[in-house]
Scaffold this motif. Sequence first.
Motif, PDB file in Angstrom:
ATOM      1  N   GLN A 135       0.847  -1.187   0.000  1.00  0.00           N
ATOM      2  CA  GLN A 135       0.000   0.000   0.000  1.00  0.00           C
ATOM      3  C   GLN A 135       0.883   1.237   0.000  1.00  0.00           C
ATOM      4  OE1 GLN A 135      -3.523   0.831  -0.192  1.00  0.00           O
ATOM      5  NE2 GLN A 135      -2.329   2.675  -0.572  1.00  0.00           N
ATOM      6  N   LYS A 136       0.905   1.931  -1.107  1.00  0.00           N
ATOM      7  CA  LYS A 136       1.662   3.176  -1.207  1.00  0.00           C
ATOM      8  C   LYS A 136       1.198   4.140  -0.125  1.00  0.00           C
ATOM      9  CE  LYS A 136       2.555   6.979  -4.425  1.00  0.00           C
ATOM     10  NZ  LYS A 136       2.270   7.528  -5.771  1.00  0.00           N
ATOM     11  N   PRO A 137       2.105   4.862   0.526  1.00  0.00           N
ATOM     12  CA  PRO A 137       1.701   5.825   1.554  1.00  0.00           C
ATOM     13  C   PRO A 137       0.803   6.924   0.987  1.00  0.00           C
ATOM     14  CG  PRO A 137       4.036   5.322   1.764  1.00  0.00           C
ATOM     15  CD  PRO A 137       3.580   4.713   0.469  1.00  0.00           C
ATOM     16  N   ILE A 138      -0.481   6.864   1.355  1.00  0.00           N
ATOM     17  CA  ILE A 138      -1.449   7.861   0.900  1.00  0.00           C
ATOM     18  C   ILE A 138      -2.344   8.333   2.037  1.00  0.00           C
ATOM     19  CG2 ILE A 138      -1.511   7.006  -1.478  1.00  0.00           C
ATOM     20  CD1 ILE A 138      -4.157   5.600  -0.759  1.00  0.00           C
ATOM     21  N   PHE A 139      -2.221   7.706   3.222  1.00  0.00           N
ATOM     22  CA  PHE A 139      -3.149   7.986   4.303  1.00  0.00           C
ATOM     23  C   PHE A 139      -2.552   8.961   5.327  1.00  0.00           C
ATOM     24  CE2 PHE A 139      -4.257   3.580   2.969  1.00  0.00           C
ATOM     25  CZ  PHE A 139      -5.509   3.877   2.446  1.00  0.00           C
ATOM     26  N   LYS A 140      -3.429   9.662   6.009  1.00  0.00           N
ATOM     27  CA  LYS A 140      -3.003  10.583   7.072  1.00  0.00           C
ATOM     28  C   LYS A 140      -2.570   9.821   8.312  1.00  0.00           C
ATOM     29  CE  LYS A 140      -4.444  14.811   9.447  1.00  0.00           C
ATOM     30  NZ  LYS A 140      -5.524  15.828   9.590  1.00  0.00           N
ATOM     31  N   ASP A 141      -3.121   8.629   8.495  1.00  0.00           N
ATOM     32  CA  ASP A 141      -2.753   7.761   9.613  1.00  0.00           C
ATOM     33  C   ASP A 141      -3.053   6.330   9.196  1.00  0.00           C
ATOM     34  OD1 ASP A 141      -1.964   6.854  12.116  1.00  0.00           O
ATOM     35  OD2 ASP A 141      -3.915   7.234  13.057  1.00  0.00           O
TER      36      ASP A 141
ATOM     37  N   PHE B 194      -7.134   0.175  10.539  1.00  0.00           N
ATOM     38  CA  PHE B 194      -7.836   1.429  10.308  1.00  0.00           C
ATOM     39  C   PHE B 194      -6.899   2.459   9.703  1.00  0.00           C
ATOM     40  CE2 PHE B 194      -9.569  -0.796  13.946  1.00  0.00           C
ATOM     41  CZ  PHE B 194     -10.884  -0.969  13.551  1.00  0.00           C
ATOM     42  N   VAL B 195      -7.423   3.195   8.732  1.00  0.00           N
ATOM     43  CA  VAL B 195      -6.657   4.229   8.047  1.00  0.00           C
ATOM     44  C   VAL B 195      -7.469   5.519   8.034  1.00  0.00           C
ATOM     45  CG1 VAL B 195      -5.287   2.676   6.606  1.00  0.00           C
ATOM     46  CG2 VAL B 195      -7.544   3.418   5.811  1.00  0.00           C
ATOM     47  N   GLN B 196      -6.749   6.650   7.973  1.00  0.00           N
ATOM     48  CA  GLN B 196      -7.393   7.961   8.024  1.00  0.00           C
ATOM     49  C   GLN B 196      -7.202   8.702   6.712  1.00  0.00           C
ATOM     50  OE1 GLN B 196      -5.723  10.719  10.873  1.00  0.00           O
ATOM     51  NE2 GLN B 196      -7.649  11.825  11.135  1.00  0.00           N
ATOM     52  N   SER B 197      -8.265   9.328   6.243  1.00  0.00           N
ATOM     53  CA  SER B 197      -8.250  10.060   4.980  1.00  0.00           C
ATOM     54  C   SER B 197      -7.793  11.494   5.183  1.00  0.00           C
ATOM     55  CB  SER B 197      -9.641  10.056   4.350  1.00  0.00           C
ATOM     56  OG  SER B 197      -9.709  10.931   3.244  1.00  0.00           O
ATOM     57  N   PHE B 198      -7.058  12.014   4.211  1.00  0.00           N
ATOM     58  CA  PHE B 198      -6.700  13.426   4.229  1.00  0.00           C
ATOM     59  C   PHE B 198      -7.899  14.304   3.867  1.00  0.00           C
ATOM     60  CE2 PHE B 198      -2.258  12.029   4.032  1.00  0.00           C
ATOM     61  CZ  PHE B 198      -1.636  12.984   4.811  1.00  0.00           C
ATOM     62  N   SER B 199      -8.829  13.765   3.090  1.00  0.00           N
ATOM     63  CA  SER B 199      -9.905  14.597   2.550  1.00  0.00           C
ATOM     64  C   SER B 199     -10.901  15.056   3.610  1.00  0.00           C
ATOM     65  CB  SER B 199     -10.644  13.856   1.437  1.00  0.00           C
ATOM     66  OG  SER B 199     -11.239  12.670   1.935  1.00  0.00           O
ATOM     67  N   ASN B 200     -11.232  14.153   4.562  1.00  0.00           N
ATOM     68  CA  ASN B 200     -12.199  14.546   5.597  1.00  0.00           C
ATOM     69  C   ASN B 200     -11.726  14.253   7.012  1.00  0.00           C
ATOM     70  OD1 ASN B 200     -12.428  11.775   5.757  1.00  0.00           O
ATOM     71  ND2 ASN B 200     -14.607  11.691   5.232  1.00  0.00           N
TER      72      ASN B 200
END
Length: 221
Positions: free
Chosen positions: A119-125, A135-141
């Motif tokens: 998984q390419k680093p794309i998440f805020k967390d 669990f992963v966190q979105s930058f958008s919301n």
Amino acid sequence: MKTSLIISIFISIFFLACSSNDNLIITSKNEKYGVFSSKENKFIIKPIFNQLSFIDGINANNTNEYLLYEYNNYFGIISLDKVIFKPVFKKVSKFYNKLAVVQENDKFGYIDENLNLVQKPIFKDARDFLFDVSFVQSFSNNKYACIDKNMNLITDFSYDEIYSFSNGFVRFKKDNKWGFLNRKCEEVVLAKYDFVYDFIDGVAKVIDGEKIYFLKQDNLK
């Protein structure tokens, strides 16, 4: 700078094919770390790293040794014969369920036990895979979603807060209310309480207005 580092690593390694029975020891010289073979009585990876450690929890069928190294405050991964990842990560976590979290700049992703960037680093967390989900966190919301080990989203990004597993359950906050997820990311307790506490010995304390309840994990509603 990084190009010269990679050249130095390859010069240091000399493509040696050593195995775990070579009595490999991480040791320091002039405040830099390398790998010393007590069998060969010499450094097989020269002491050029600020930090160096063997990686546990990777593919048990792979007999090669892998090491996490730190150079100029960034982390990379090497084996005894090649560079796996250049020093681009701010963080590389421990492996849980054959996956580890990596951080590149301000973004998070995952590598697997074969040291593939799955998984390419794309998440805020991004959280550790303590079970088959994480669990992963979105930058958008700025909200969290549940993800499986194949990097598929199980839920949408709708959770304001997600905590760690306790007794196999995760407490979450959504729309200013609290509930619980199970190990499959199913909402076994909907977000309807003002606050919930972790399950301890099968019981969780929850607050609903001025009332306090105790939920039993074998009788959830």
